[in-house]
Design an enzyme around this catalytic site. Sequence first.
Site, PDB file in Angstrom:
ATOM      1  CB  SER A 152      72.053   6.328 108.981  1.00  0.00           C
ATOM      2  OG  SER A 152      73.322   6.481 109.613  1.00  0.00           O
ATOM      3  CG  HIS A 187      80.482  14.552 101.997  1.00  0.00           C
ATOM      4  ND1 HIS A 187      81.006  14.124 103.197  1.00  0.00           N
ATOM      5  CD2 HIS A 187      79.406  13.784 101.750  1.00  0.00           C
ATOM      6  CE1 HIS A 187      80.256  13.119 103.648  1.00  0.00           C
ATOM      7  NE2 HIS A 187      79.277  12.893 102.789  1.00  0.00           N
TER       8      HIS A 187
HETATM    9  P1  13P Z   1      75.908   7.012 105.373  1.00  0.00           P
HETATM   10  O1  13P Z   1      74.719   6.702 104.479  1.00  0.00           O
HETATM   11  O2  13P Z   1      76.926   5.915 105.420  1.00  0.00           O
HETATM   12  O3  13P Z   1      75.464   7.499 106.719  1.00  0.00           O
HETATM   13  O4  13P Z   1      76.669   8.262 104.673  1.00  0.00           O
HETATM   14  C1  13P Z   1      75.962   9.377 104.306  1.00  0.00           C
HETATM   15  C2  13P Z   1      76.835  10.242 103.470  1.00  0.00           C
HETATM   16  O5  13P Z   1      77.781  10.832 103.950  1.00  0.00           O
HETATM   17  C3  13P Z   1      76.527  10.341 102.034  1.00  0.00           C
HETATM   18  O6  13P Z   1      77.239  11.365 101.439  1.00  0.00           O
END
Ligand code: 13P
Length: 252
Positions: free
Chosen positions: A214, A96
Amino acid sequence: MRKPVIAGNWKMYKLLSEAVETALAMKPLVANANHCEVVIAPVFVHLKTISDRLEGSNIKVSAQDCAPEAKQSANTGEVSAEMLKDVGCSHVVIGHSERRQFYGETDESVNKKTKSALSANLTAIVCVGEMLGERESGKAEEVVKTQLLGSLDGLTVSDMERIIIAYEPVWAIGTGKTATPKQAQEMHGFIRQTLTETHGKETSDKIRILYGGSVKPENIKDLMAEADIDGALVGGASLEAESFSKIVNFNG
Ligand code: 13P
């Protein structure tokens, strides 16, 4: 042909009681979602409890990371893929961007962790994605290709059957700025092309490529309408049962 995957990455959120409460609230809301695989990724110390409480449901449990070392060994603070499998995980998120940015994760460590995950029979959700500056300087594809080649180095065609790719442009994570469906599709198409070069078309056609950054109930449908977007890795909007289930039920 490719079954979509909607995965919720809970990051370092929720105490145990809150995690259990959310997971149990999700259960009935996604119970009829046969059109996709549903996965949630709580923190390490909640995995056993959550997987026990979700037994018999259609929600699968993922860890957010694993050790690069496959064997039980003297590595204080680490958790192996085999241990994750043992407590009920079926998936693990690897590489990640928050781990790449803040915890020194490299393509080399992602590669080792991915191989460990596969050796423990876990499905690896391997994350790639460029930073804002890299996109603005026209290097997004080059960056993502380097991450893919490094992260997947040495994986066989059959290994690739247990790999899911998550494309998460760093500038879209937690910022409310989603890549447009067109921007996401362009990169997903490029990722599939790269996988065709490395592992052949038959294999690359089978690999699910998730979009993350998002994702919300309001934008999932348009993203899912794109040819090479096979699901989502959801952060913020996965923390509430109601918004996550709306994303899962994007076809409704
Ligand atoms: P958001 O959906 O809060 O932007 O995060 C995305 C994410 O990092 C999922 O691993």
